[in-house]
Design a protein around this motif. Structure first.
Motif, PDB file in Angstrom:
ATOM      1  N   UNK A 148      11.982 -11.347  61.152  1.00  0.00           N
ATOM      2  CA  UNK A 148      12.156 -11.689  62.560  1.00  0.00           C
ATOM      3  C   UNK A 148      13.346 -10.932  63.162  1.00  0.00           C
ATOM      4  N   UNK A 184      14.105  -4.362  66.896  1.00  0.00           N
ATOM      5  CA  UNK A 184      13.231  -3.250  67.293  1.00  0.00           C
ATOM      6  C   UNK A 184      12.822  -3.407  68.747  1.00  0.00           C
ATOM      7  N   UNK A 193      14.407  -7.945  62.139  1.00  0.00           N
ATOM      8  CA  UNK A 193      13.946  -6.568  62.343  1.00  0.00           C
ATOM      9  C   UNK A 193      13.110  -6.469  63.614  1.00  0.00           C
ATOM     10  N   UNK A 194      12.191  -7.410  63.744  1.00  0.00           N
ATOM     11  CA  UNK A 194      11.290  -7.394  64.901  1.00  0.00           C
ATOM     12  C   UNK A 194      12.071  -7.521  66.207  1.00  0.00           C
TER      13      UNK A 194
END
Lengths: 225, 225
Positions: free
Chosen positions: A113, A119, A115-116
């Motif tokens: 989560x 990003x 990383x998401x």
DNA sequence: TTGAATTATAAAGATTTCATAAAGATATCT
DNA sequence: AGATATCTTTATGAAATCTTTATAATTCAA
């Protein structure tokens, strides 16, 4: 790219430790705050790339911290909570939380989560916002705010203020300031500076007669803090 | 604003029905697909504002659908799954899923996550309709309304206004505006801008002598707000 | 404490930038 | 072609900003 920096705001030391170990082993830089107040100060003085915020803090509820953060902080904020409380989730998301996890969480999911969220936030363009205490400067929109009120600055005033804030804490000499703002051949026009520092102080200082931001260093120059 | 449109891709009819009822009663327009293939076709022919994607589909796994969608679809995709499988969550988020919910989910939480995802996506992406206060701009039909009355703009006026609204809040320099609207070699024709800003103000401002939308930043450019 | 150097502030003067109208030029439409 | 709409240019007064000057206040060192 540099390591992404994550600020943990949580009062439980063992949770912070757990998060720290997991995040650092995944190449994040970790900053920790044990109270909401501390978190607000840390995030304002050096904005992290993502904030992990515990909703059940002792001094202020996480919801209040979330709201205060969202007044200016637009990077991801992921909420952590022990309670699996639906209305908490709903209100946190409605108040601008990026995501929500309930403790105990699985570290794999947490990392995914994070990383998401990072990003996605990087897709939305990077707003360069400088924050020095109550002064916010948005370098992309050229907008200056003091306590959330927009301050109208002339072009030169803005350039001067931006230069000051980029060098917060440093003494900038008259020569340097004049050279940067007006150009090489103006290095002796010290009076320009005095006039513009005066108008700037009137606009950004609480009390222009007792300036807290633009400090005079007699015989040398000025210092912004 | 128009209803946001949500595409449900799920093979279980009772889940689709449940979602449909909940979403429609919250003023979303709902489109349904029972297979991944059908979902891909529907989303391609008429892109929805958000996709709810079941990970456990019979024809193709949800992960493959997700990957195919993400090749071109950049609005939110929320994953639904019966399994509370961590590796599924991780890979979905890494493949560009916006969010993830496990069945059985609570509808309040689902709705909050949908609102949150749509709000975030609207902040970043270019909306077909831009709304700035009393000004509505439909970028597809090039139609501009103020307080629901259609305003007739010339082509250049429209281009300028569209450019302004796409950069709401930002100061746009004379140079930039001239380059974008007239082209690279017009960067010094500042007077063009003054004339067109003048006509635009007459058309969109309540009181053109005291403009509230197109603000001049003397010596720098203009700002739309 | 005193006086010179430095700094702050106000305000007048100069300059730049901006807004607007309107005339001339070009493009578009019937 | 002729009419209409749109764009480009020019001119002019207004507004904003910058520069300069004058004077008051402050700082610093002897």
């Amino acid at each position: 790219m540099n390591k992404a920096e994550i600020l943990i705001i949580d009062d439980e030391p063992q949770i912070r430790k757990l998060l720290q170990i997991n995040l650092e082993s995944n190449d994040y830089k970790v900053v920790q705050a044990s109270t909401g107040k501390e978190g607000l100060i840390l995030s304002a003085s050096h904005p992290p790339d993502l904030i992990l915020l515990d909703i059940g803090l002792p001094d202020k509820s996480g919801h209040e911290i979330l709201q205060e953060l969202r007044e200016w902080y637009n990077k991801p904020i992921i909420i952590l909570s022990v309670q699996d409380n639906e209305s908490d989730i709903v209100s946190a998301l409605d108040n601008g939380a990026t995501d929500y996890l309930t403790k105990p969480f699985r570290t794999g999911e947490l990392l995914a989560r994070i990383r998401s969220a990072i990003r996605r936030s990087q897709n939305t363009e990077n707003k360069a916002i400088i924050i020095c205490g109550d002064i916010h400067i948005d370098l992309t929109s050229r907008m200056v705010k003091r306590n959330n009120e927009v301050i109208k600055l002339t072009s030169t005033e803005y350039n001067l203020l931006a230069l000051f804030t980029k060098n917060e804490g440093k003494v900038l000499t008259h020569q340097y300031l004049l050279k940067e703002i007006w150009g090489y051949s103006y290095q002796t026009e010290t009076q320009y500076l005095r006039v513009f520092v005066g108008t700037l102080r009137k606009k950004i200082e609480e009390n222009p007669n007792n300036p807290q931001h633009i400090i005079t260093e007699s015989g040398v120059g000025y210092r912004f803090q």
